[in-house]
Design a protein around this motif. Structure first.
Motif, mmCIF file in Angstrom:
data_model
loop_
_atom_site.group_PDB
_atom_site.id
_atom_site.type_symbol
_atom_site.label_atom_id
_atom_site.label_comp_id
_atom_site.label_asym_id
_atom_site.label_seq_id
_atom_site.Cartn_x
_atom_site.Cartn_y
_atom_site.Cartn_z
ATOM 1 N N ASP A 223 0.584 -1.228 -0.166
ATOM 2 C CA ASP A 223 -0.148 -0.024 -0.137
ATOM 3 C C ASP A 223 0.775 1.015 0.009
ATOM 4 O O ASP A 223 0.666 2.312 -0.664
ATOM 5 C CB ASP A 223 -0.925 0.062 1.100
ATOM 6 C CG ASP A 223 -2.044 -1.040 1.236
ATOM 7 O OD1 ASP A 223 -2.441 -1.472 2.093
ATOM 8 O OD2 ASP A 223 -2.275 -1.625 0.035
ATOM 9 N N LYS A 224 2.010 0.998 0.682
ATOM 10 C CA LYS A 224 2.811 2.217 0.842
ATOM 11 C C LYS A 224 3.441 2.645 -0.721
ATOM 12 O O LYS A 224 3.445 3.828 -1.090
ATOM 13 C CB LYS A 224 4.212 2.173 1.551
ATOM 14 C CG LYS A 224 3.657 2.490 3.115
ATOM 15 C CD LYS A 224 4.988 2.242 3.958
ATOM 16 C CE LYS A 224 4.675 2.445 5.306
ATOM 17 N NZ LYS A 224 5.951 2.119 6.208
ATOM 18 N N HIS B 148 0.670 4.231 -2.662
ATOM 19 C CA HIS B 148 0.515 5.552 -2.363
ATOM 20 C C HIS B 148 1.360 6.678 -2.659
ATOM 21 O O HIS B 148 0.985 7.751 -3.072
ATOM 22 C CB HIS B 148 0.375 5.818 -0.743
ATOM 23 C CG HIS B 148 -1.081 5.347 -0.305
ATOM 24 N ND1 HIS B 148 -1.856 5.460 -0.397
ATOM 25 C CD2 HIS B 148 -1.132 4.476 1.099
ATOM 26 C CE1 HIS B 148 -3.165 5.022 -0.095
ATOM 27 N NE2 HIS B 148 -2.508 3.992 1.038
ATOM 28 N N TRP C 85 -4.451 5.485 7.380
ATOM 29 C CA TRP C 85 -4.611 5.607 5.834
ATOM 30 C C TRP C 85 -6.064 5.568 5.427
ATOM 31 O O TRP C 85 -6.510 5.613 4.419
ATOM 32 C CB TRP C 85 -3.622 4.749 5.076
ATOM 33 C CG TRP C 85 -3.753 3.342 5.557
ATOM 34 C CD1 TRP C 85 -2.826 2.679 6.323
ATOM 35 C CD2 TRP C 85 -4.611 2.042 5.200
ATOM 36 N NE1 TRP C 85 -2.985 1.350 6.475
ATOM 37 C CE2 TRP C 85 -4.088 1.058 5.761
ATOM 38 C CE3 TRP C 85 -5.837 2.218 4.442
ATOM 39 C CZ2 TRP C 85 -4.983 -0.260 5.683
ATOM 40 C CZ3 TRP C 85 -6.718 1.162 4.132
ATOM 41 C CH2 TRP C 85 -6.114 -0.228 4.852
ATOM 42 N N LYS D 175 -7.604 8.561 3.962
ATOM 43 C CA LYS D 175 -6.917 9.353 2.951
ATOM 44 C C LYS D 175 -7.714 9.814 1.866
ATOM 45 O O LYS D 175 -8.967 9.200 1.565
ATOM 46 C CB LYS D 175 -5.649 8.519 2.148
ATOM 47 C CG LYS D 175 -5.095 8.941 0.938
ATOM 48 C CD LYS D 175 -3.998 8.312 0.643
ATOM 49 C CE LYS D 175 -2.902 8.375 1.258
ATOM 50 N NZ LYS D 175 -2.205 9.655 1.341
#
Lengths: 252, 517
Positions: A225-226, A229, B437, B440
């Protein structure tokens, strides 16, 4: 740093930041350099795979060793493109590269009287900085391999997902993903992002939810996920302020 | 010639145009010389006072005979002859016409053509006795002493009459003989015509003769090769076309290499190959993929719906106004975001229902699978259990809340990035899963502190464990849920609704009617 992969903490202490640039400014200048490189490459009919992709990797690696204050990003971008063309056997003449740059960005490059000599000179610095380790693996090849990994999925669905993932990889060269993550993992992350965007379910009954575990072990969902992103942040930032909006470089 | 004109000529020159009355085949004729008319032929003299009646020819002949008598005597004679009498008014007019004083003849509507007296007499030979009787009536008596003599004299008289008529009519014996010879020749011509037709018929019905082989037709052979030349011509045209295409392709390749190498004194390039245009030889693996695309500046909604057009990186136009905050994609383990249809967009625009946001992940204690059980039925059902029962995930969920006998609809979503700025006014609760998150792309820049200031937040955790360390720092209502005991669910979930209602009363009075407060 090992095998041209830096940890995430290294991005906070790059030579440019140590020389006085802020983190946001350095990130913006990287995007501007990649934008120049990409536009000039498109003008010369270069393809994202392999020429522009390899040139972008050279650009990001070069500025992990040198600072933006020492070497202007506009000349470095052309040198990276010129060198990548020769390395990947899609060569372009230096004269043609400089001519295309002056044509597309006259305000940026008109102040260089001997642009060909500057690009040639910086290429030598680039070769030494990269330690002549010029082979670069790009995520595109891994993406094509993963296309065969989901036999249960509909052919149209997997083709659509791979197309979207390919476009995501094209845009990921604007981020620092290529110097912090291995190419195979970039392909996994962006294919996962494509599945998520389209709402596809690649996981079957007897399959691990982390379908990449067979190839990349101990890579948790959070890390994937990082990586996603990073690309999403790039889209968010450029939606409001496109890179090189007025074909001018930003200054302090 | 007009009958009146003929009558006028008779009056002026009686010897040239003698008056005679002839009856042929029961029809009476009046002849002036060789010009014969029927007795009842209308002349061009109009009867006074009547627009469509004219004097007949016999009427004028009778008038001419008794023109020297007075009108009374003439009328008696006309009545005896059975013809119409010329009126006293027209008497002067008719006299002038007959004497030739007036030469302008009124135009007759239908022209009357005179017949030839000779043709009439010639076509009816058995009636040749009529003229002789008329001659007797003319006042020339003949001797009729004996019966035999009159017959002979009649025959000889007929012959003399023929000769006399010929002489009187300016026809000599030679002319008559010539005319007879002409008729004979005409008859002979007809016979010749018949012979010709017979000969034609004979020649047409003749059987065809056998065609012998000659030096020329022997060389033709038995096959029909007339289309060979056409085939060769079309093939030649095709060959020329292919040759032109190859030339054009070669020229195009040369131009392409020239463009690639640049205009300034480039090195001479071989045709069809260029060292600096290697991209033409594309990779086989990527022929299905469009390799030069970019999503920069585009919207993710179009990608979700599948109508996206992969475009090259576009240069932004200068001076473009800044766009709205971009829609951020919320990614998590096996999370799926469903595209919104036009109908839903339309209904969402007009909808004023309150909204509750739940996590979209699977490894959480509340999401779209079991939110109905928790908030509507007040009983906790694990996500895994509900997910096994239902194959697909609910896309658009609305729960009903019973209060004082009235049902209220509350919308539950798990993709908050779809909300517009004014939709956040209707959010009455947020269920957090413990990670940052999750927020977001939300309003207030996704800052949890700001979110929890504006919206009440809840976090479910197993009562035997402590909540996640992140959640402990947030202003979130921690709701413990027992893993095994179900009798405490109603009390705890009612607490959730109580907190929501207190918040709506204080901060969102425009939604009190929607919740029955």
């Amino acid at each position: 740093m090992s095998d041209w992969i830096w940890p995430l903490e290294a991005l906070k202490t790059t030579p440019s930041i140590r020389a006085g640039l802020t983190k946001e400014q350095e990130l913006l200048w990287r995007r501007e350099g990649i934008k120049l490189l990409s536009e000039v490459g498109n003008a010369l009919n270069c393809k994202p795979r392999p020429t522009i992709g390899v040139a972008a990797v050279y650009f990001h690696r070069f500025y992990m060793i040198h600072s933006f204050q020492s070497f202007s990003r506009e000349v470095t971008a052309l040198s990276c493109l010129f060198l990548a063309g020769k390395v990947e056997d899609f060569p372009k003449k230096c004269k043609d590269v400089c001519q295309a740059a002056v044509t597309h960005y006259p305000e940026i490059y008109s102040k260089y009287q001997n642009l060909v000599d500057d690009v040639m000179g910086l290429e030598r610095v680039l070769l030494h900085s990269l330690k002549f380790d010029l082979h670069v693996a790009l995520p595109y090849d891994a993406l094509l391999d993963y296309k065969m990994m989901f036999p249960d999925m509909n052919r149209e669905k997997i083709t659509d997902a791979v197309q979207i993932a390919w476009t995501f990889i094209n845009d990921s060269i604007y981020t620092t993903l290529c110097i912090t993550t291995e190419p195979q993992m970039i392909a996994i992350a962006l294919l996962h992002l494509a599945f998520t965007v389209k709402g596809y379910q690649p996981v079957q009954k007897n399959m691990d939810p982390c379908w990449w575990s067979a190839d990349v072990s101990n890579w948790p969902q959070e890390s994937v996920d990082k990586a996603c992103h990073l690309v999403l942040d790039f889209y968010a930032a450029t939606k409001e302020k496109p890179v090189l909006e007025k074909k001018k470089l930003t200054t302090f | 010639m007009d009958p009146l004109e003929a009558l006028q000529k008779h009056v002026q020159r009686p010897e040239e145009f003698p008056l005679r009355e002839v009856t042929v085949s029961g029809i009476s004729y009046v002849a002036f010389g060789d010009y014969a008319y029927k007795k009842d032929t209308e002349t061009s003299l109009q009867i006074y006072g009547k627009s469509d009646e004219f004097y007949s020819l016999e009427s004028l002949v009778v008038f001419l005979k008794y023109s020297h008598e007075n009108h009374g005597v003439y009328v008696k004679e006309a009545a005896a002859a059975g013809v119409r009498a010329v009126t006293r008014i027209d008497r002067k007019n008719v006299t002038e016409y007959l004497q030739g004083d007036r030469t302008d003849f009124p135009a007759l509507m239908n022209q009357v053509n005179p017949l030839s007296l000779r043709q009439l007499l010639h076509s009816s030979e058995p009636e040749a006795k009529k003229p002789r009787l008329d001659g007797e009536a003319a006042g020339e008596p003949m001797d009729t002493s004996t019966s035999d003599e009159p017959q002979e004299s009649a025959v000889s008289a007929a012959k003399k009459e023929v000769e006399i008529r010929a002489l009187n009519d300016n026809l000599t014996k030679d002319r008559i003989a010539e005319m007879r010879r002409k008729r004979q020749s005409h008859r002979e011509k007809g016979i010749v015509t018949i012979d010709e037709s017979l000969s034609t018929l004979t020649s047409a019905s003749l059987p065809k003769t056998r065609i012998h082989k000659t030096r020329e037709n022997v060389m033709l052979g038995a096959r029909d090769l007339s289309n060979v030349l056409d085939i060769i011509t079309s093939a030649q045209r095709q060959w020329d076309l292919n040759e032109k295409k190859e030339k054009v392709a070669a020229v195009h390749a040369t131009n392409l290499s020239k463009d690639q190498s640049g205009a300034a004194g480039g090195q001479q390039q071989r045709s069809g190959y260029s060292r600096y245009a290697q991209e033409a030889f594309a990779h086989e693996k990527t022929k299905e993929i469009q390799t030069e695309g970019s999503f920069i500046g585009s919207n993710f909604s179009s990608i979700k719906q599948g109508h996206h057009a992969v475009q090259k990186a576009p240069d932004a136009p200068p001076g473009r106004p800044p766009l709205a905050k971009p829609i951020q994609l919320l990614t998590s383990s096996t999370a799926t975001s469903s595209g919104s249809s036009a109908a839903q967009n339309g209904s969402k625009r007009t909808s004023r229902s309150p909204i509750i946001i739940v996590p979209s992940a699977m490894n959480t204690m509340i999401n779209l699978y079991n939110v109905r059980d928790i908030l509507q039925n007040f009983s906790y059902v694990p996500v895994d259990q509900r997910r096994k029962e239902t194959n697909k995930k609910p896309v658009d969920l609305a729960i009903q809340r019973q209060k004082n006998g009235v049902t209220y609809n509350i919308r539950v979503i798990d993709n908050a990035e779809k909300l517009a700025n004014d939709d956040w006014d209707r959010v009455i609760a947020v269920f957090v899963m413990g990670v940052a998150w999750q927020f977001k792309g939300w309003k207030w820049n996704g800052n949890p502190t700001d979110i929890f200031t504006h919206i009440p937040a809840f976090h479910f955790h197993v009562d035997q464990d402590k909540p996640v360390a992140q959640v402990m720092q947030w202003n979130v209502h921690k709701i413990p849920v027992s893993a095994t005991k179900r009798h405490m669910d109603k009390a705890r979930f009612s607490q959730v609704w109580e907190t929501i209602e207190n918040f709506v009363r204080k901060n969102k009075p425009h939604l009190t009617a929607r919740l029955g407060l």
